[in-house]
Design a protein around this motif. Structure first.
Motif, PDB file in Angstrom:
ATOM      1  N   UNK A  53       0.922  -1.250   0.027  1.00  0.00           N
ATOM      2  CA  UNK A  53       0.008  -0.005   0.021  1.00  0.00           C
ATOM      3  C   UNK A  53       0.806   1.391   0.110  1.00  0.00           C
ATOM      4  N   UNK A  54       2.202   1.357   0.665  1.00  0.00           N
ATOM      5  CA  UNK A  54       2.854   2.397   0.741  1.00  0.00           C
ATOM      6  C   UNK A  54       3.624   2.698  -0.477  1.00  0.00           C
ATOM      7  N   UNK A  55       4.536   1.421  -0.689  1.00  0.00           N
ATOM      8  CA  UNK A  55       5.509   1.670  -1.791  1.00  0.00           C
ATOM      9  C   UNK A  55       5.021   1.286  -2.965  1.00  0.00           C
ATOM     10  N   UNK A  56       3.999   0.435  -3.389  1.00  0.00           N
ATOM     11  CA  UNK A  56       3.625   0.231  -4.658  1.00  0.00           C
ATOM     12  C   UNK A  56       2.669   1.030  -4.980  1.00  0.00           C
ATOM     13  N   UNK A  57       1.429   1.484  -4.079  1.00  0.00           N
ATOM     14  CA  UNK A  57       0.287   1.978  -4.450  1.00  0.00           C
ATOM     15  C   UNK A  57       0.371   3.578  -4.014  1.00  0.00           C
ATOM     16  N   UNK A  58       1.493   3.942  -3.163  1.00  0.00           N
ATOM     17  CA  UNK A  58       1.576   5.242  -2.740  1.00  0.00           C
ATOM     18  C   UNK A  58       0.654   5.694  -1.636  1.00  0.00           C
TER      19      UNK A  58
END
Length: 164
Positions: A53-58
């Protein structure tokens, strides 16, 4: 052909749209159902899920918080109009541990809807034979009272109600 089938179904559509709105059939309550607060997802690997959620989807992702009373670690993913709650077991007796035993890759665990008066909701739901999974509300991840409704009484969905 297709045109004649469409023409014969048109009156049915008009009849449905002219019927009373669904909300008119709902009796007034002493409490009010509010907005969707979050959708909870049980995850076998919390760090991997946070990274997605943080690194891939921002997305904006909270720190991990332990909730020993509920037997879970929680992480919230902000979505603007609601949140996702990532759940991971805290201890062997965690309800999430048993969920993950049945669902190895994780999955949706529950939905959380806000209510304006959790005590009134409890009273009325009990009268309507909706089972509540605790005698009293517990303090949830947002520091507010919460209860869970039995999934068998809610069409297979575990529903959490949270005091708004």
């Amino acid at each position: 052909g297709l045109l004649s089938r469409l023409q014969t179904s048109a009156p049915t559509i008009r009849t449905l749209s002219s019927s009373k709105p669904f909300s008119q059939n709902i009796p007034s309550c002493l409490w009010k159902l509010g907005r969707l607060n979050h959708v909870a997802i049980a995850v076998p690997d919390l760090e991997k899920a946070q990274s997605l959620y943080k690194d891939v989807l921002g997305a904006q992702v909270s720190e991990t918080v332990a909730l020993p009373e509920h037997g879970v670690y929680t992480v919230f993913v902000e979505l603007g109009n609601t949140k996702l709650e990532l759940l991971h077991p805290l201890g062997e007796k965690s309800p999430i541990a048993s969920f993950l035993q049945k669902n190895k890759t994780g999955g949706m665990h529950h939905i959380c809807i806000e209510v304006d008066d959790i005590k009134a909701a409890m009273t009325e739901l009990k009268k309507k034979n909706i089972r509540i999974l605790s005698e009293e509300p517990k303090i949830g991840a947002h520091g507010k009272p919460v209860i869970f409704l039995h999934p068998k009484d809610c069409h297979g969905v575990l529903v959490e109600l949270e005091q708004a």
